[in-house]
Design a protein around this motif. Structure first.
Motif, PDB file in Angstrom:
ATOM      1  N   HIS A 106       0.823  -1.209   0.000  1.00  0.00           N
ATOM      2  CA  HIS A 106       0.000   0.000   0.000  1.00  0.00           C
ATOM      3  C   HIS A 106       0.862   1.265   0.000  1.00  0.00           C
ATOM      4  O   HIS A 106       0.581   2.216  -0.728  1.00  0.00           O
ATOM      5  N   LYS A 107       1.908   1.279   0.798  1.00  0.00           N
ATOM      6  CA  LYS A 107       2.791   2.449   0.833  1.00  0.00           C
ATOM      7  C   LYS A 107       3.475   2.659  -0.513  1.00  0.00           C
ATOM      8  O   LYS A 107       3.651   3.796  -0.958  1.00  0.00           O
ATOM      9  N   PHE A 152      -6.283  -0.421  -4.394  1.00  0.00           N
ATOM     10  CA  PHE A 152      -5.246  -0.762  -3.417  1.00  0.00           C
ATOM     11  C   PHE A 152      -5.752  -0.515  -1.999  1.00  0.00           C
ATOM     12  O   PHE A 152      -5.467  -1.304  -1.092  1.00  0.00           O
ATOM     13  N   ASP A 153      -6.490   0.573  -1.806  1.00  0.00           N
ATOM     14  CA  ASP A 153      -7.059   0.854  -0.486  1.00  0.00           C
ATOM     15  C   ASP A 153      -7.964  -0.291  -0.037  1.00  0.00           C
ATOM     16  O   ASP A 153      -7.849  -0.763   1.090  1.00  0.00           O
ATOM     17  N   VAL A 154      -8.838  -0.739  -0.921  1.00  0.00           N
ATOM     18  CA  VAL A 154      -9.768  -1.820  -0.577  1.00  0.00           C
ATOM     19  C   VAL A 154      -9.006  -3.109  -0.285  1.00  0.00           C
ATOM     20  O   VAL A 154      -9.272  -3.787   0.702  1.00  0.00           O
ATOM     21  N   LEU A 155      -8.058  -3.430  -1.122  1.00  0.00           N
ATOM     22  CA  LEU A 155      -7.334  -4.693  -0.969  1.00  0.00           C
ATOM     23  C   LEU A 155      -6.372  -4.689   0.215  1.00  0.00           C
ATOM     24  O   LEU A 155      -6.222  -5.696   0.901  1.00  0.00           O
ATOM     25  N   CYS A 156      -5.713  -3.576   0.450  1.00  0.00           N
ATOM     26  CA  CYS A 156      -4.654  -3.543   1.458  1.00  0.00           C
ATOM     27  C   CYS A 156      -5.112  -3.074   2.828  1.00  0.00           C
ATOM     28  O   CYS A 156      -4.513  -3.443   3.834  1.00  0.00           O
ATOM     29  N   LEU A 157      -6.140  -2.257   2.893  1.00  0.00           N
ATOM     30  CA  LEU A 157      -6.552  -1.685   4.168  1.00  0.00           C
ATOM     31  C   LEU A 157      -7.685  -2.448   4.833  1.00  0.00           C
ATOM     32  O   LEU A 157      -8.159  -2.068   5.882  1.00  0.00           O
ATOM     33  N   GLN A 158      -8.100  -3.551   4.233  1.00  0.00           N
ATOM     34  CA  GLN A 158      -9.165  -4.379   4.782  1.00  0.00           C
ATOM     35  C   GLN A 158      -8.698  -4.981   6.111  1.00  0.00           C
ATOM     36  O   GLN A 158      -7.600  -5.533   6.206  1.00  0.00           O
ATOM     37  N   LYS A 159      -9.533  -4.888   7.124  1.00  0.00           N
ATOM     38  CA  LYS A 159      -9.190  -5.475   8.418  1.00  0.00           C
ATOM     39  C   LYS A 159      -9.169  -6.990   8.298  1.00  0.00           C
ATOM     40  O   LYS A 159      -9.923  -7.577   7.540  1.00  0.00           O
ATOM     41  N   GLU A 160      -8.306  -7.614   9.067  1.00  0.00           N
ATOM     42  CA  GLU A 160      -8.163  -9.070   8.998  1.00  0.00           C
ATOM     43  C   GLU A 160      -9.438  -9.797   9.403  1.00  0.00           C
ATOM     44  O   GLU A 160      -9.653 -10.926   8.998  1.00  0.00           O
ATOM     45  N   THR A 161     -10.298  -9.168  10.178  1.00  0.00           N
ATOM     46  CA  THR A 161     -11.527  -9.820  10.624  1.00  0.00           C
ATOM     47  C   THR A 161     -12.649  -9.699   9.597  1.00  0.00           C
ATOM     48  O   THR A 161     -13.659 -10.367   9.713  1.00  0.00           O
ATOM     49  N   GLU A 162     -12.469  -8.845   8.581  1.00  0.00           N
ATOM     50  CA  GLU A 162     -13.493  -8.669   7.561  1.00  0.00           C
ATOM     51  C   GLU A 162     -13.461  -9.822   6.564  1.00  0.00           C
ATOM     52  O   GLU A 162     -12.443 -10.479   6.380  1.00  0.00           O
ATOM     53  N   GLN A 163     -14.586 -10.024   5.906  1.00  0.00           N
ATOM     54  CA  GLN A 163     -14.674 -11.051   4.879  1.00  0.00           C
ATOM     55  C   GLN A 163     -13.850 -10.625   3.669  1.00  0.00           C
ATOM     56  O   GLN A 163     -13.790  -9.443   3.348  1.00  0.00           O
TER      57      GLN A 163
END
Length: 57
Positions: free
Chosen positions: A9-10, A29-40
């Motif tokens: 992401h950086k 990239f924001d959607v793919l990289c910043l997704q929390k690990e607990t999210e689907q």
């Protein structure tokens, strides 16, 4: 976020700042990289990176 996704992401953000990555790609990239690990996981069939056009890359 994992360390790998943080680096990806950086890197993408730096390329975006330099004008080498457009806003649509940065949003992906924001959607793919910043997704929390607990999210689907997102549906990659509808994401920017898995379009028919890009499969040949």
């Amino acid at each position: 976020m994992s360390k790998i996704l943080d680096v990806v992401h950086k890197s993408a953000a730096g390329l975006h700042k330099a004008g080498l990555v457009d806003q649509n790609a940065m949003d992906e990239f924001d959607v793919l990289c910043l997704q929390k690990e607990t999210e689907q996981p997102i549906d990659t069939k509808t994401s920017y990176v898995s379009t028919e056009k890009n499969k040949s890359l």
